[in-house]
Enzyme design. Structure first.
Site, PDB file in Angstrom:
ATOM      1  CB  THR A 117      -3.202 -26.733  11.206  1.00 48.66           C
ATOM      2  OG1 THR A 117      -4.224 -27.389  11.973  1.00 48.66           O
ATOM      3  CG2 THR A 117      -3.506 -25.247  11.210  1.00 48.66           C
TER       4      THR A 117
ATOM      5  CG  ASP B 135      14.769 -17.086  18.042  1.00 49.27           C
ATOM      6  OD1 ASP B 135      13.659 -17.459  17.589  1.00 49.27           O
ATOM      7  OD2 ASP B 135      14.899 -16.157  18.854  1.00 49.27           O
ATOM      8  CB  ILE B 136      12.528 -19.793  12.998  1.00 51.58           C
ATOM      9  CG1 ILE B 136      11.413 -20.218  13.975  1.00 51.58           C
ATOM     10  CG2 ILE B 136      13.415 -20.977  12.626  1.00 51.58           C
ATOM     11  CD1 ILE B 136      10.418 -21.200  13.379  1.00 51.58           C
TER      12      ILE B 136
ATOM     13  CD1 TRP C  56      -7.272 -34.093  14.024  1.00 53.93           C
ATOM     14  CD2 TRP C  56      -8.090 -36.145  14.361  1.00 53.93           C
ATOM     15  NE1 TRP C  56      -8.638 -33.984  14.173  1.00 53.93           N
ATOM     16  CE2 TRP C  56      -9.167 -35.222  14.381  1.00 53.93           C
ATOM     17  CE3 TRP C  56      -8.376 -37.495  14.534  1.00 53.93           C
ATOM     18  CZ2 TRP C  56     -10.498 -35.606  14.586  1.00 53.93           C
ATOM     19  CZ3 TRP C  56      -9.692 -37.880  14.733  1.00 53.93           C
ATOM     20  CH2 TRP C  56     -10.737 -36.944  14.773  1.00 53.93           C
TER      21      TRP C  56
ATOM     22  CG  LEU D 235       7.094 -33.260  10.438  1.00 50.72           C
ATOM     23  CD1 LEU D 235       6.769 -34.620   9.824  1.00 50.72           C
ATOM     24  CD2 LEU D 235       6.273 -32.155   9.757  1.00 50.72           C
TER      25      LEU D 235
ATOM     26  CE1 TYR E 189      -1.437 -24.639  15.864  1.00 53.80           C
ATOM     27  CE2 TYR E 189      -3.509 -25.580  15.131  1.00 53.80           C
ATOM     28  CZ  TYR E 189      -2.134 -25.582  15.132  1.00 53.80           C
ATOM     29  OH  TYR E 189      -1.449 -26.527  14.404  1.00 53.80           O
TER      30      TYR E 189
ATOM     31  CB  ALA F 108       3.887 -25.220  14.720  1.00 59.62           C
ATOM     32  CE1 TYR F 109       2.479 -20.498  22.378  1.00 59.93           C
ATOM     33  CE2 TYR F 109       0.419 -21.545  21.752  1.00 59.93           C
ATOM     34  CZ  TYR F 109       1.189 -20.893  22.686  1.00 59.93           C
ATOM     35  OH  TYR F 109       0.680 -20.625  23.932  1.00 59.93           O
TER      36      TYR F 109
END
Length: 287
Positions: A101, A36-37, A150, A12, A125, A60-61
Protein backbone atom coordinates in the site's frame (compact mmCIF):
# COMPACT_ATOMS: atom_id res chain seq x y z
CA UNK A 1 1.96 -23.01 -14.43
CA UNK A 2 0.01 -23.34 -11.19
CA UNK A 3 -0.97 -20.12 -9.39
CA UNK A 4 -2.39 -19.92 -5.87
CA UNK A 5 -4.53 -16.89 -5.01
CA UNK A 6 -5.23 -16.05 -1.36
CA UNK A 7 -7.91 -13.59 -0.30
CA UNK A 8 -9.88 -14.50 -3.41
CA UNK A 9 -13.21 -13.17 -2.12
CA UNK A 10 -11.98 -9.57 -1.93
CA UNK A 11 -11.94 -6.90 -4.62
CA UNK A 12 -8.61 -7.89 -6.16
CA UNK A 13 -9.15 -11.61 -5.60
CA UNK A 14 -12.43 -11.49 -7.50
CA UNK A 15 -10.79 -9.54 -10.33
CA UNK A 16 -8.12 -12.26 -10.47
CA UNK A 17 -10.94 -14.78 -10.95
CA UNK A 18 -12.19 -12.78 -13.94
CA UNK A 19 -8.72 -12.47 -15.50
CA UNK A 20 -7.98 -16.17 -14.98
CA UNK A 21 -10.80 -17.13 -17.36
CA UNK A 22 -8.72 -15.83 -20.26
CA UNK A 23 -5.41 -17.18 -18.97
CA UNK A 24 -3.97 -20.61 -19.82
CA UNK A 25 -2.42 -21.08 -16.38
CA UNK A 26 -4.01 -23.21 -13.65
CA UNK A 27 -5.45 -21.18 -10.77
CA UNK A 28 -6.32 -22.21 -7.22
CA UNK A 29 -8.55 -19.69 -5.45
CA UNK A 30 -8.67 -19.66 -1.66
CA UNK A 31 -10.00 -17.46 1.10
CA UNK A 32 -9.99 -18.00 4.85
CA UNK A 33 -12.47 -20.90 4.66
CA UNK A 34 -10.16 -22.86 2.35
CA UNK A 35 -6.81 -21.68 3.73
CA UNK A 36 -6.10 -19.73 6.91
CA UNK A 37 -2.92 -17.87 5.96
CA UNK A 38 -2.26 -16.99 9.61
CA UNK A 39 -1.86 -20.69 10.42
CA UNK A 40 1.70 -21.74 9.61
CA UNK A 41 1.04 -25.49 9.65
CA UNK A 42 -1.99 -25.16 7.38
CA UNK A 43 -0.06 -23.00 4.92
CA UNK A 44 2.94 -25.34 4.80
CA UNK A 45 0.75 -28.42 4.31
CA UNK A 46 -1.24 -26.71 1.56
CA UNK A 47 1.86 -25.51 -0.29
CA UNK A 48 3.57 -28.89 -0.07
CA UNK A 49 0.46 -30.58 -1.42
CA UNK A 50 -0.28 -28.17 -4.29
CA UNK A 51 3.26 -26.94 -5.07
CA UNK A 52 2.18 -23.73 -6.87
CA UNK A 53 4.71 -21.94 -9.06
CA UNK A 54 3.35 -18.56 -7.91
CA UNK A 55 1.49 -17.45 -4.79
CA UNK A 56 -0.43 -14.17 -5.09
CA UNK A 57 -1.51 -12.77 -1.73
CA UNK A 58 -4.59 -10.60 -2.18
CA UNK A 59 -5.60 -10.92 1.48
CA UNK A 60 -5.26 -7.99 3.87
CA UNK A 61 -6.75 -6.29 6.91
CA UNK A 62 -7.95 -3.11 5.18
CA UNK A 63 -10.14 -1.34 7.75
CA UNK A 64 -7.78 1.59 8.23
CA UNK A 65 -9.71 3.21 11.08
CA UNK A 66 -10.45 0.01 12.99
CA UNK A 67 -6.78 -1.00 12.81
CA UNK A 68 -5.96 1.84 15.21
CA UNK A 69 -7.75 -0.02 18.03
CA UNK A 70 -7.21 -3.53 16.65
CA UNK A 71 -3.55 -3.42 15.67
CA UNK A 72 -2.76 -6.98 16.78
CA UNK A 73 -5.30 -8.48 14.39
CA UNK A 74 -4.11 -6.12 11.65
CA UNK A 75 -0.52 -7.20 12.34
CA UNK A 76 -1.48 -10.88 12.24
CA UNK A 77 -3.02 -10.56 8.77
CA UNK A 78 -0.83 -7.81 7.28
CA UNK A 79 2.57 -8.76 8.70
CA UNK A 80 2.62 -12.29 10.13
CA UNK A 81 0.61 -13.98 7.35
CA UNK A 82 2.86 -12.62 4.58
CA UNK A 83 5.87 -13.88 6.54
CA UNK A 84 4.31 -17.36 6.79
CA UNK A 85 3.50 -17.38 3.06
CA UNK A 86 6.96 -16.07 2.14
CA UNK A 87 8.69 -18.77 4.20
CA UNK A 88 6.45 -21.39 2.65
CA UNK A 89 7.23 -20.13 -0.84
CA UNK A 90 10.94 -20.30 -0.11
CA UNK A 91 10.65 -23.91 1.05
CA UNK A 92 9.07 -25.03 -2.26
CA UNK A 93 10.99 -22.53 -4.44
CA UNK A 94 7.89 -20.71 -5.68
CA UNK A 95 7.53 -16.99 -6.39
CA UNK A 96 5.57 -14.83 -3.95
CA UNK A 97 3.59 -11.83 -5.24
CA UNK A 98 2.26 -9.64 -2.43
CA UNK A 99 0.06 -6.54 -2.52
CA UNK A 100 1.05 -3.62 -0.30
CA UNK A 101 0.00 0.00 0.00
CA UNK A 102 0.82 3.69 -0.41
CA UNK A 103 0.21 3.97 3.36
CA UNK A 104 3.84 2.89 3.97
CA UNK A 105 4.63 6.58 3.22
CA UNK A 106 3.80 9.57 5.43
CA UNK A 107 2.40 11.68 2.59
CA UNK A 108 4.64 14.67 3.24
CA UNK A 109 6.09 14.66 -0.29
CA UNK A 110 4.88 16.64 -3.28
CA UNK A 111 6.69 14.45 -5.82
CA UNK A 112 5.40 10.98 -6.82
CA UNK A 113 6.90 8.33 -4.54
CA UNK A 114 9.44 5.93 -6.03
CA UNK A 115 10.29 2.51 -4.65
CA UNK A 116 13.55 3.87 -3.20
CA UNK A 117 11.88 6.60 -1.13
CA UNK A 118 12.02 6.26 2.64
CA UNK A 119 9.01 4.60 4.22
CA UNK A 120 7.42 6.28 7.24
CA UNK A 121 3.89 4.97 7.91
CA UNK A 122 1.69 7.16 10.12
CA UNK A 123 -1.17 4.74 10.84
CA UNK A 124 -1.49 1.28 12.39
CA UNK A 125 -2.58 -0.06 9.00
CA UNK A 126 0.46 1.44 7.29
CA UNK A 127 2.80 0.20 9.99
CA UNK A 128 1.55 -3.40 9.75
CA UNK A 129 1.68 -3.38 5.94
CA UNK A 130 5.27 -2.12 6.04
CA UNK A 131 6.16 -4.83 8.56
CA UNK A 132 4.73 -7.35 6.10
CA UNK A 133 6.98 -6.02 3.35
CA UNK A 134 10.04 -6.28 5.59
CA UNK A 135 9.15 -9.83 6.61
CA UNK A 136 8.93 -10.89 2.98
CA UNK A 137 12.25 -9.31 2.04
CA UNK A 138 13.95 -10.86 5.09
CA UNK A 139 12.53 -14.33 4.33
CA UNK A 140 14.88 -14.83 1.40
CA UNK A 141 12.09 -16.00 -0.91
CA UNK A 142 11.67 -14.93 -4.53
CA UNK A 143 9.24 -12.04 -4.38
CA UNK A 144 7.47 -9.18 -6.09
CA UNK A 145 5.80 -6.66 -3.78
CA UNK A 146 3.32 -4.32 -5.46
CA UNK A 147 2.24 -1.18 -3.64
CA UNK A 148 -1.08 0.22 -4.79
CA UNK A 149 -3.58 2.84 -3.64
CA UNK A 150 -7.25 3.85 -3.62
CA UNK A 151 -8.38 0.44 -4.85
CA UNK A 152 -11.92 0.00 -6.18
CA UNK A 153 -13.79 -2.61 -8.20
CA UNK A 154 -17.22 -3.77 -9.31
CA UNK A 155 -16.83 -6.29 -6.46
CA UNK A 156 -17.09 -5.61 -2.73
CA UNK A 157 -17.45 -2.37 -0.81
CA UNK A 158 -15.50 0.67 -2.01
CA UNK A 159 -15.53 4.43 -2.53
CA UNK A 160 -17.09 4.26 -6.00
CA UNK A 161 -20.10 2.26 -4.84
CA UNK A 162 -20.51 4.46 -1.76
CA UNK A 163 -20.51 7.64 -3.85
CA UNK A 164 -22.97 6.15 -6.36
CA UNK A 165 -25.32 5.26 -3.52
CA UNK A 166 -25.02 8.67 -1.83
CA UNK A 167 -25.35 10.46 -5.16
CA UNK A 168 -28.64 8.73 -5.87
CA UNK A 169 -30.11 9.40 -2.41
CA UNK A 170 -28.75 12.83 -1.39
CA UNK A 171 -28.72 16.26 -3.00
CA UNK A 172 -25.38 17.29 -1.47
CA UNK A 173 -22.37 15.58 0.11
CA UNK A 174 -18.95 16.69 1.37
CA UNK A 175 -15.70 15.01 0.30
CA UNK A 176 -12.10 15.73 1.29
CA UNK A 177 -10.14 17.73 -1.30
CA UNK A 178 -6.72 18.03 0.40
CA UNK A 179 -5.73 14.35 0.15
CA UNK A 180 -4.25 13.63 -3.27
CA UNK A 181 -3.46 10.32 -4.95
CA UNK A 182 -4.61 8.09 -7.79
CA UNK A 183 -7.60 5.72 -7.91
CA UNK A 184 -6.70 2.16 -8.93
CA UNK A 185 -9.16 -0.11 -10.75
CA UNK A 186 -8.56 -3.58 -9.31
CA UNK A 187 -9.15 -5.12 -12.75
CA UNK A 188 -6.14 -3.20 -14.10
CA UNK A 189 -4.01 -4.39 -11.18
CA UNK A 190 -5.15 -7.99 -11.76
CA UNK A 191 -4.14 -7.74 -15.42
CA UNK A 192 -0.75 -6.34 -14.37
CA UNK A 193 -0.21 -9.24 -11.97
CA UNK A 194 -0.99 -11.79 -14.69
CA UNK A 195 1.36 -9.98 -17.05
CA UNK A 196 4.16 -10.12 -14.46
CA UNK A 197 3.56 -13.85 -13.95
CA UNK A 198 3.57 -14.65 -17.66
CA UNK A 199 6.66 -12.52 -18.31
CA UNK A 200 8.52 -14.15 -15.39
CA UNK A 201 8.07 -17.68 -16.70
CA UNK A 202 11.24 -19.19 -18.22
CA UNK A 203 13.24 -16.01 -17.60
CA UNK A 204 14.97 -14.37 -14.66
CA UNK A 205 12.54 -12.85 -12.17
CA UNK A 206 12.92 -9.09 -11.84
CA UNK A 207 12.52 -9.28 -8.09
CA UNK A 208 11.75 -6.30 -5.91
CA UNK A 209 9.22 -3.72 -4.78
CA UNK A 210 7.03 -2.03 -7.41
CA UNK A 211 4.39 0.68 -7.52
CA UNK A 212 1.12 0.34 -9.42
CA UNK A 213 -1.91 2.59 -9.69
CA UNK A 214 -3.75 4.03 -12.63
CA UNK A 215 -2.20 7.05 -14.37
CA UNK A 216 -3.04 10.62 -13.41
CA UNK A 217 -3.62 12.46 -10.15
CA UNK A 218 -6.73 13.61 -8.30
CA UNK A 219 -8.15 14.34 -4.87
CA UNK A 220 -10.96 12.37 -3.24
CA UNK A 221 -13.16 15.36 -4.11
CA UNK A 222 -12.18 15.15 -7.80
CA UNK A 223 -12.80 11.41 -7.71
CA UNK A 224 -16.28 11.90 -6.26
CA UNK A 225 -17.14 14.61 -8.80
CA UNK A 226 -16.10 12.28 -11.63
CA UNK A 227 -18.28 9.48 -10.23
CA UNK A 228 -21.30 11.82 -10.14
CA UNK A 229 -20.59 13.07 -13.67
CA UNK A 230 -20.22 9.62 -15.24
CA UNK A 231 -23.42 8.46 -13.51
CA UNK A 232 -25.26 11.68 -14.45
CA UNK A 233 -26.23 12.22 -10.81
CA UNK A 234 -27.41 15.67 -9.68
CA UNK A 235 -25.71 15.47 -6.31
CA UNK A 236 -23.55 18.47 -5.43
CA UNK A 237 -20.11 17.62 -4.05
CA UNK A 238 -18.66 20.12 -1.57
CA UNK A 239 -14.89 20.14 -0.88
CA UNK A 240 -13.91 19.48 2.73
CA UNK A 241 -10.61 19.91 4.55
CA UNK A 242 -9.24 16.81 6.27
CA UNK A 243 -9.73 18.56 9.61
CA UNK A 244 -13.46 18.88 8.81
CA UNK A 245 -13.78 15.09 8.66
CA UNK A 246 -11.71 13.64 11.52
CA UNK A 247 -10.98 9.90 11.53
CA UNK A 248 -9.17 7.62 14.03
CA UNK A 249 -6.38 6.95 11.52
CA UNK A 250 -4.14 9.58 9.99
CA UNK A 251 -3.97 9.35 6.20
CA UNK A 252 -1.23 10.48 3.79
CA UNK A 253 -2.05 13.91 2.33
CA UNK A 254 -0.09 13.01 -0.82
CA UNK A 255 0.27 9.43 -2.03
CA UNK A 256 0.89 9.59 -5.76
CA UNK A 257 3.03 6.63 -6.84
CA UNK A 258 5.67 6.71 -9.57
CA UNK A 259 5.06 3.69 -11.85
CA UNK A 260 8.18 3.97 -14.02
CA UNK A 261 9.82 0.84 -12.61
CA UNK A 262 6.92 -1.55 -13.20
CA UNK A 263 6.32 -0.14 -16.69
CA UNK A 264 9.99 -0.40 -17.68
CA UNK A 265 10.70 -3.84 -16.16
CA UNK A 266 7.53 -5.60 -17.31
CA UNK A 267 6.35 -3.51 -20.26
CA UNK A 268 3.02 -2.81 -18.60
CA UNK A 269 0.73 -0.15 -20.10
CA UNK A 270 -1.46 1.60 -17.54
CA UNK A 271 -4.76 3.39 -18.35
CA UNK A 272 -5.71 6.81 -16.96
CA UNK A 273 -7.86 6.64 -13.83
CA UNK A 274 -10.87 8.35 -15.47
CA UNK A 275 -10.90 5.88 -18.36
CA UNK A 276 -10.85 2.91 -15.97
CA UNK A 277 -13.49 4.50 -13.75
CA UNK A 278 -15.82 4.73 -16.76
CA UNK A 279 -15.26 1.02 -17.48
CA UNK A 280 -16.01 0.01 -13.90
CA UNK A 281 -19.18 2.12 -13.69
CA UNK A 282 -20.38 0.79 -17.04
CA UNK A 283 -19.89 -2.74 -15.70
CA UNK A 284 -21.81 -1.90 -12.51
CA UNK A 285 -24.69 -0.53 -14.57
CA UNK A 286 -24.78 -3.69 -16.70
CA UNK A 287 -25.01 -5.81 -13.58
Amino acid sequence: MKILITGSNGQLGNEMRVVSKNDSNEYIFTDVCELDITNENSVNEFLLKEKPDFVVNCAAYTDVNKAESDIEKARLINAKAPEILANGCKSINSIFIHISTDYVFDGNSFIPYTESDKENPVSAYGITKFEGEQNIVNSGCKYVIIRTCWLYSSFGKNFVKTMMNLGSTKSEIGVIFDQVGTPTYAADLANAICSIINKSVNCELKQGIYHFSNEGVCSWYDFAVAIMKINKLNCKVKPLHTEDYPTPAKRPAYSVLDKSKIKNNFGIEIPHWYESLEKCIDLLKQN
